[in-house]
Scaffold this active site. Structure first.
Site, PDB file in Angstrom:
ATOM      1  N   PHE A 140       1.901   9.037  42.488  1.00 42.10           N
ATOM      2  CA  PHE A 140       0.512   8.647  42.688  1.00 42.10           C
ATOM      3  C   PHE A 140      -0.042   9.213  43.993  1.00 42.10           C
ATOM      4  O   PHE A 140       0.602   9.133  45.037  1.00 42.10           O
ATOM      5  CB  PHE A 140       0.423   7.122  42.702  1.00 42.10           C
ATOM      6  CG  PHE A 140      -0.964   6.573  42.838  1.00 42.10           C
ATOM      7  CD1 PHE A 140      -1.819   6.531  41.747  1.00 42.10           C
ATOM      8  CD2 PHE A 140      -1.419   6.084  44.053  1.00 42.10           C
ATOM      9  CE1 PHE A 140      -3.100   6.013  41.860  1.00 42.10           C
ATOM     10  CE2 PHE A 140      -2.696   5.567  44.181  1.00 42.10           C
ATOM     11  CZ  PHE A 140      -3.536   5.536  43.075  1.00 42.10           C
ATOM     12  N   ASN A 163       0.144  -1.603  47.095  1.00 38.34           N
ATOM     13  CA  ASN A 163      -0.889  -1.050  46.216  1.00 38.34           C
ATOM     14  C   ASN A 163      -0.212  -0.818  44.876  1.00 38.34           C
ATOM     15  O   ASN A 163       0.200   0.304  44.559  1.00 38.34           O
ATOM     16  CB  ASN A 163      -1.462   0.253  46.776  1.00 38.34           C
ATOM     17  CG  ASN A 163      -2.489   0.870  45.830  1.00 38.34           C
ATOM     18  OD1 ASN A 163      -3.037   0.195  44.967  1.00 38.34           O
ATOM     19  ND2 ASN A 163      -2.728   2.153  45.975  1.00 38.34           N
ATOM     20  N   PRO A 164      -0.078  -1.876  44.072  1.00 43.38           N
ATOM     21  CA  PRO A 164       0.676  -1.761  42.819  1.00 43.38           C
ATOM     22  C   PRO A 164      -0.181  -1.170  41.705  1.00 43.38           C
ATOM     23  O   PRO A 164      -1.412  -1.070  41.834  1.00 43.38           O
ATOM     24  CB  PRO A 164       1.010  -3.220  42.514  1.00 43.38           C
ATOM     25  CG  PRO A 164      -0.191  -3.965  43.015  1.00 43.38           C
ATOM     26  CD  PRO A 164      -0.623  -3.222  44.263  1.00 43.38           C
TER      27      PRO A 164
END
Length: 305
Positions: A97, A200-201
């Site tokens: 990500f 920040n899942p």
């Protein structure tokens, strides 16, 4: 016309043309990206069009190939191989990500708490769950040198990238762990000893597929979709893990979607182990971050201290 003036006109013309191409393709920041790609093609950290460097042989073809990749909506960060996050330059790779600017406010909350504890004479322990590139963990480690930082991710690619970034920014002391936030034994050695859990899942619901090709087609599903009909299965696991890991008075900081502020607060309150449950805004003022304090041990859901 002098050679310098010719280079200025030529480089500006290249960037102007690339800007038009990227704008027509729907890229959100065409001028910025066109300029960044020009710098990358020249092997420079940045370029100033008013004082341009000389253009080497083959520049036109190299630049055109880079612009074409961006025109197809490949993320700029994947093309250049890096991104800026707060004071850091981090390596970025496909399959992990790409950190976003709005997450810098999440990191700031964790940094502020760690600094407060350090100033009070403590040695804060900070755990970053779902770390990705390590952006939050490494920001804490470099901005609060006295903090003990642990970074966790399920993805082996993310773990490897975080370890690389830790070495690159001089934060070799960060402990990087491959683990599942849903594992009740995750970081069992730190249970009840952590001062800040930050995360920040993945939190996107299954029916909210991102519209931007850079996200939809290039960020890994593992880092995007939070599971369950509401996208909050992984965030629920983060909250549960924070309940296990945090010491009394410890702080939970967790990013979520703009529409998930009330449900995220409900998740924290339902555990019975958090107080001062609130929502903090991101850089644009949107409600994007859950903030909560761990109550004293012996609260609801705890064994007696």
């Amino acid at each position: 016309m002098s050679a310098g003036a010719a280079a200025a006109v030529t480089l500006r013309a290249y960037v102007d043309g690339a800007t038009r191409v990227l704008a027509e393709a729907g890229v959100g920041s065409p001028r910025h990206d066109a300029t960044a790609l020009a710098a990358y093609a020249l092997g420079l950290p940045r370029v100033e069009l008013v004082l341009p460097p000389p253009l080497p042989e083959g520049f036109a073809a190299r630049y055109a190939a880079l612009v074409e990749r961006r025109r197809s909506r490949e993320p700029l960060q994947h093309i250049t191989g890096h991104t800026a996050f707060r004071h850091l330059t981090l390596r970025v790779e496909p399959g992990v990500f790409v950190p976003r600017p709005e997450t810098e406010t999440v990191a700031q909350l964790a940094i502020d708490e760690a600094r407060r504890l350090l100033a009070a004479g403590g040695a804060p322990v900070v755990v970053d769950l779902c770390t990705g590139t390590g952006a939050i963990a490494l920001s804490v480690a470099t901005e609060v040198p006295g903090a003990r930082v642990v970074a966790v991710d399920l993805s082996p690619e993310a773990v490897g990238l975080t370890r690389h970034n830790a070495r690159a920014v001089g934060a070799d002391g960060v402990r990087v762990v491959q683990g599942d936030v849903r594992d009740p034994d995750l970081l069992a050695d730190l249970a009840g000893m952590v001062d800040v859990v930050v995360s920040n899942p993945p939190y996107i619901p299954p029916d909210a597929v991102p519209t931007d090709p850079e996200v939809r087609d290039h960020d890994p599903d593992l880092a995007l979709y939070g599971g369950g009909a509401d996208g909050l299965d992984v965030p629920r696991a983060v909250v549960a893990a924070a309940g296990r890991l945090l010491a009394a008075g410890g702080l939970l900081v967790m990013e979520h979607a703009e529409v998930q502020d009330a449900p995220a607060r409900e998740v924290a309150l339902a555990t019975g182990v958090f107080t001062q449950v609130a929502t903090a805004p991101d850089l644009t003022g949107r409600p994007r971050t859950l903030v909560a304090r761990r109550v004293a041990r012996g609260g609801v859901g705890d064994s007696p201290a």
